[in-house]
Scaffold this motif. Structure first.
Motif, PDB file in Angstrom:
ATOM      1  N   ASN A   1      27.751  35.052 -30.458  1.00 32.59           N
ATOM      2  CA  ASN A   1      28.702  34.329 -29.615  1.00 32.59           C
ATOM      3  C   ASN A   1      27.980  33.913 -28.333  1.00 32.59           C
ATOM      4  O   ASN A   1      27.611  34.762 -27.521  1.00 32.59           O
ATOM      5  CB  ASN A   1      29.903  35.218 -29.276  1.00 32.59           C
ATOM      6  N   PRO A   2      27.749  32.615 -28.121  1.00 36.40           N
ATOM      7  CA  PRO A   2      26.973  32.195 -26.949  1.00 36.40           C
ATOM      8  C   PRO A   2      27.656  32.483 -25.620  1.00 36.40           C
ATOM      9  O   PRO A   2      26.986  32.563 -24.586  1.00 36.40           O
ATOM     10  CB  PRO A   2      26.803  30.687 -27.165  1.00 36.40           C
ATOM     11  N   PHE A   3      28.974  32.663 -25.647  1.00 33.77           N
ATOM     12  CA  PHE A   3      29.710  32.916 -24.410  1.00 33.77           C
ATOM     13  C   PHE A   3      29.907  34.408 -24.143  1.00 33.77           C
ATOM     14  O   PHE A   3      30.427  34.779 -23.094  1.00 33.77           O
ATOM     15  CB  PHE A   3      31.059  32.203 -24.449  1.00 33.77           C
ATOM     16  N   GLU A   4      29.497  35.242 -25.077  1.00 34.07           N
ATOM     17  CA  GLU A   4      29.599  36.692 -24.912  1.00 34.07           C
ATOM     18  C   GLU A   4      28.324  37.333 -25.462  1.00 34.07           C
ATOM     19  O   GLU A   4      28.286  37.817 -26.589  1.00 34.07           O
ATOM     20  CB  GLU A   4      30.839  37.229 -25.638  1.00 34.07           C
ATOM     21  N   LEU A   5      27.297  37.343 -24.634  1.00 30.88           N
ATOM     22  CA  LEU A   5      25.998  37.857 -25.050  1.00 30.88           C
ATOM     23  C   LEU A   5      25.842  39.343 -24.746  1.00 30.88           C
ATOM     24  O   LEU A   5      24.832  39.948 -25.096  1.00 30.88           O
ATOM     25  CB  LEU A   5      24.879  37.075 -24.342  1.00 30.88           C
ATOM     26  N   GLY A   6      26.835  39.920 -24.088  1.00 32.35           N
ATOM     27  CA  GLY A   6      26.772  41.316 -23.678  1.00 32.35           C
ATOM     28  C   GLY A   6      26.587  41.448 -22.191  1.00 32.35           C
ATOM     29  O   GLY A   6      26.061  40.544 -21.513  1.00 32.35           O
TER      30      GLY A   6
END
Length: 401
Positions: A194-199
């Motif tokens: 998920n590009p908007f939730e990389l950690g």
């Protein structure tokens, strides 16, 4: 005699509502009809509360935009005629004379060409950074830097960067003021990560996607998307989208909508076959190096592993090989010509396997230290049987003897 032409155009019949089918209806329109002047004057084209003109959206394009947001984890989307148009839309919306743009040296070639061509002519400067060196990225960011492109995995050579830390560097740059990040997410297709939730609360600001590839899946559609989670950023992109008159055909949107439900299955099939062939290529003496993020000795494997979950994480259907330096370019070209199932052709993500020999030295600022010397060939694995593709490689390698 009745006026047949007028009757045909203004016939009052409307089909009943309530029709439902697996595939959505296709709405084609340049002109959109308003019920009255008040509606014409009050409708807002910048959101999805109504319809104003074909370029600004129809039920068909709205539906694809919303499904793509669900795929990639964004909230706002615009559709454009190609992946390169998505890149250009971002650049033209966010950059002006005097600004600077940073691009990874292994980025999609036309992205670099745009920076070296039109953007440079318009007074927008650029630098290419080493995507595998966070310090190189950090030291190139300045007050003039307004946008940083990211790419995972890198084009052709498939290095996998530390995407999370790249975003962190950009967010903390310029005393915490930060700089915008845009990811070319075509390789990941919204499935690998998920590009908007990389950690760690980190995510890119923009995801650009060549829908031409895996979302289309047929090798017969050109389309791109630009997705964000930030409303203000989306409006900047959408205003430029409107001013450039960017639009997509309803039949092309229909084709992508029809392919989307099978995307995870197809992506997995491409991935599994590509890994099998890449591992087999590692056993062949003709190849000095095999590049695929899921291979333990491929550049950036640890970063791919950390972001995509585990050894079973998703990794698309691309891999590249560097032929042993004893082979000439003419010999490598002869190998490519000898392939029967792998066809010579650009792009990827369709049912047919493709192959392209690249002159890598002309595509990089310098030869990357992590790559062996030799001529590079990239394979895009389609949906053929792995055994058939392996046999094709075997017979083509015979021309090198």
């Amino acid at each position: 005699m009745s006026d047949k032409s007028t009757e045909l155009i203004h016939h009052p019949y409307l089909p009943p509502e309530g029709f439902a089918a697996p595939q959505p209806g296709v709405f084609k329109a340049s002109t959109v009809i308003f019920p009255n002047v008040a509606a014409m004057r009050s409708r807002e084209w910048k959101d999805k509360t109504g319809y104003t003109y074909g370029l600004h959206g129809t039920p068909t394009t709205y539906l694809l935009e919303e499904r793509l947001c669900a795929l990639e984890g964004g909230t706002q989307c615009v559709l454009v005629p190609s992946g390169l148009a998505a890149i250009a839309n971002v650049a033209l919306a966010l950059l002006k004379q005097g600004d600077e743009l940073l691009i990874p040296d292994n980025a999609y070639g036309p992205n670099k060409a745009l920076a070296e061509g039109e953007l440079k002519d318009w007074g927008i400067t650029h630098q290419f950074y080493d995507p595998m060196d966070l310090q190189d990225l950090a030291r190139r960011i300045s007050r003039r830097t307004k946008l940083v492109w990211l790419e995972a995995a890198g084009s052709v050579t498939l290095e996998f960067p530390d995407l999370r830390e790249q975003v962190r560097v950009c967010r903390n740059a310029n005393g915490g003021a930060g700089v915008l990040t845009a990811l070319d997410n075509t390789w990941g297709a919204g499935l690998a990560f998920n590009p908007f939730e990389l950690g760690d609360g980190l995510g890119v600001d923009i995801s650009a996607h060549a829908l031409t590839k895996y979302p289309s899946g047929g090798g017969d559609v050109l389309m791109g998307s630009v997705i964000t989670r930030n409303e203000a950023l989306h409006i900047r992109i959408k205003l430029t989208h409107m001013r450039l008159g960017l639009g997509v055909g309803a039949n092309d949107v229909e084709a992508v909508l029809r392919s989307l439900p099978s995307l995870p299955l197809r992506y997995c099939a491409h991935d599994q076959t590509a890994r099998a062939l890449a591992r087999w290529c590692q056993t062949r003496p003709e190849f000095a190096q095999v590049l695929h993020p899921a291979l333990p000795d491929s550049p950036g494997h640890a970063q791919w592993l950390a972001l995509c979950g585990d050894e079973a994480g998703r990794a698309a259907g691309l891999f590249s090989v560097l032929f042993d330096a004893r082979y000439s370019q003419a010999q490598v070209d002869a190998f490519c010509d000898a392939l029967r199932l792998f066809k010579l052709g650009y792009s990827w993500g369709g049912p047919m396997s493709l192959v392209v020999p690249y002159e890598l030295a002309s595509m990089r600022q310098a030869w990357p230290a992590h790559l062996a010397p030799g001529h590079l060939v990239r394979f895009s694995v389609g949906l053929e049987a792995a055994t058939a593709l392996q046999a094709d490689l075997v017979q083509a390698l015979a021309v090198l003897d």
